[in-house]
Design an enzyme around this catalytic site. Structure first.
Site, PDB file in Angstrom:
ATOM      1  N   HIS A 160       0.746  -1.252  -0.095  1.00  0.00           N
ATOM      2  CA  HIS A 160       0.023  -0.161  -0.022  1.00  0.00           C
ATOM      3  C   HIS A 160       0.971   1.278   0.074  1.00  0.00           C
ATOM      4  CE1 HIS A 160       0.373  -0.247   4.688  1.00  0.00           C
ATOM      5  NE2 HIS A 160       0.586   1.157   4.333  1.00  0.00           N
ATOM      6  N   ASP A 171       0.217  -7.919   1.886  1.00  0.00           N
ATOM      7  CA  ASP A 171       0.567  -6.224   1.704  1.00  0.00           C
ATOM      8  C   ASP A 171       1.871  -6.186   1.803  1.00  0.00           C
ATOM      9  OD1 ASP A 171       0.116  -3.729   1.367  1.00  0.00           O
ATOM     10  OD2 ASP A 171       0.151  -3.464   3.553  1.00  0.00           O
ATOM     11  N   SER A 228       4.891   2.075   7.714  1.00  0.00           N
ATOM     12  CA  SER A 228       4.659   0.861   6.931  1.00  0.00           C
ATOM     13  C   SER A 228       5.615   0.450   6.104  1.00  0.00           C
ATOM     14  CB  SER A 228       3.565   1.245   6.108  1.00  0.00           C
ATOM     15  OG  SER A 228       2.291   1.489   6.663  1.00  0.00           O
TER      16      SER A 228
END
Length: 392
Positions: free
Chosen positions: A132, A162, A235
């Site tokens: 993402h 992810d 992230s």
């Protein structure tokens, strides 16, 4: 009476005189007392033991600076740029036309930048990050710990974990050591290193709150739960142990919008390594697929059986899928796949995904209380529909 008093006074004077002589001797010859006692067979006086033992000192490190120094050079900042097309209204410059028509619809583009983190995991310059972070990016730039900037190429991505794999062309990339032989355990101290809110190389500490978390009923992947502070920009960053070894890739936080605090998730290093190897080899991740949806086996309250019965119950069968071709039906209870018993629905998801597409396996279960056995040829799992972006 006077005679007794005189005797006592005489004795007292000699006692005082003897103590004074002993004091002077002890000052001039400190060891003479011990030698005299040893000569007549008495042991020197021993110091009294302490009433309570001193508290045992923890074996944990006082500082985690060594672990950070070992891992931090491998953690990079990622800047993903993309052009975003938006609808707008263009106003007329002439006041009369603007009053009459107000404006006209138009389309314009603007550049949007996403911040994230990544970890260098191989000497070939491969970088693991979150999908993402770089999704739909036109240009990806990587800032290394030593200040070097490199343009990154997207090798491949996997929506289910992810994860995305980037490649940078730099000399002597600092590679993080992997904790493949020492998987994270609940209660382990862990450090999260990343680029939260663009602050660069920030380290936070916590513990492993839980392992084996499944965040979606349709996703076979398991995650590490931690209370180490993870924020926007973390992230794709590193979750490391106190030896500076990578135990996970930070991927998701559940924020205050859900009335939660201290609940974050990371992809275990072993899962991330498998995704990395498959993407480098073929550009994508391959998983086995039965072609059914399933859930926990329902148990009636008065059945006398445990609340969570063994196996998984089929809730839906995809037409034309492997299970449908093998004759598996809704409401079947699957108990065994290949040589492995099925513990529950989560266990079946993991075992199904781990089987190579095209492999034939025997599936055993119960149908209306009667046992059945079928042979199923697994297919490749179809791509998942992209989910909403996470908060980290």
């Amino acid at each position: 009476m006077k005679h007794a008093a005189g005797t006592l006074a005489f004795i007292a004077r000699f006692v005082i005189l003897g103590l004074a002589v002993a004091f002077v001797v002890s000052l001039l010859w400190p060891g003479v007392g011990d030698r005299l006692r040893a000569g007549i067979g008495l042991h020197p006086a021993q110091p009294a033991q302490r009433a309570s033992a001193s508290p045992t000192r923890s074996s944990g490190p006082v500082s985690y600076a060594d672990a950070v120094a070992k891992a931090a050079p491998s953690v990079v900042n990622i800047y993903a740029n993309k052009m975003v097309t938006e609808q707008g209204v263009q106003m007329y410059s002439d006041p009369v036309l603007q009053r009459l028509f107000g404006g006209r619809p138009t389309v314009y583009q603007r550049r949007e930048q996403s911040l994230g983190s990544g970890v260098i995991v191989s000497e070939q310059g491969y970088v693991l990050t979150n999908n993402h972070v770089i999704a739909k990016a036109d240009d990806i730039q990587v800032l290394l710990y030593d200040g070097r900037v490199a343009k990154a190429q997207l090798v491949g991505a996997d929506i289910e974990t992810d994860l995305a794999v980037l490649k940078i062309d730099v000399s002597n990339p600092p590679v993080i050591p992997l904790a493949e032989e020492h998987p994270a355990r609940t209660g382990d101290v862990v450090l999260a290193i990343g680029n939260p809110l663009g602050l660069n190389q920030t380290v936070t500490m916590g513990i492993v709150s839980a392992i084996g978390r499944q965040l979606s009923s349709a996703n076979p992947e398991e995650f590490i739960q931690t209370d180490a502070a993870i924020n926007l920009g973390n992230s794709g960053g590193a979750l490391v142990n106190t030896d500076g070894e990578l135990v996970g890739i930070n991927t998701l936080l559940i924020g205050k919008a859900a009335n939660a605090e201290g609940i974050s998730f990371a992809i275990p290093v072993n899962s991330a390594k498998k995704v990395l190897d498959q993407i480098v080899d073929s550009g994508h991740v391959v998983r086995g697929w039965l072609g059914v949806d399933y859930a926990f086996v329902p148990v009636a309250a008065d059945s006398g059986l445990p609340a969570a019965a063994r196996g998984a119950q089929v809730t839906d069968v995809y037409p034309g899928g492997p299970a449908a071709l093998a004759g598996i039906q809704p409401h079947d209870i699957l108990l065994r796949i290949g040589d492995n018993d099925i513990v529950d629905a989560a266990d079946l998801r993991k075992r199904e995904a781990a089987i190579k597409p095209g492999s034939k396996v025997e599936v055993s279960g119960l149908r209306n209380g009667s046992p059945f056995h079928v042979e199923v040829t697994l297919a490749q799992r179809p791509p998942m529909t992209p989910t909403a972006s996470t908060d980290s």
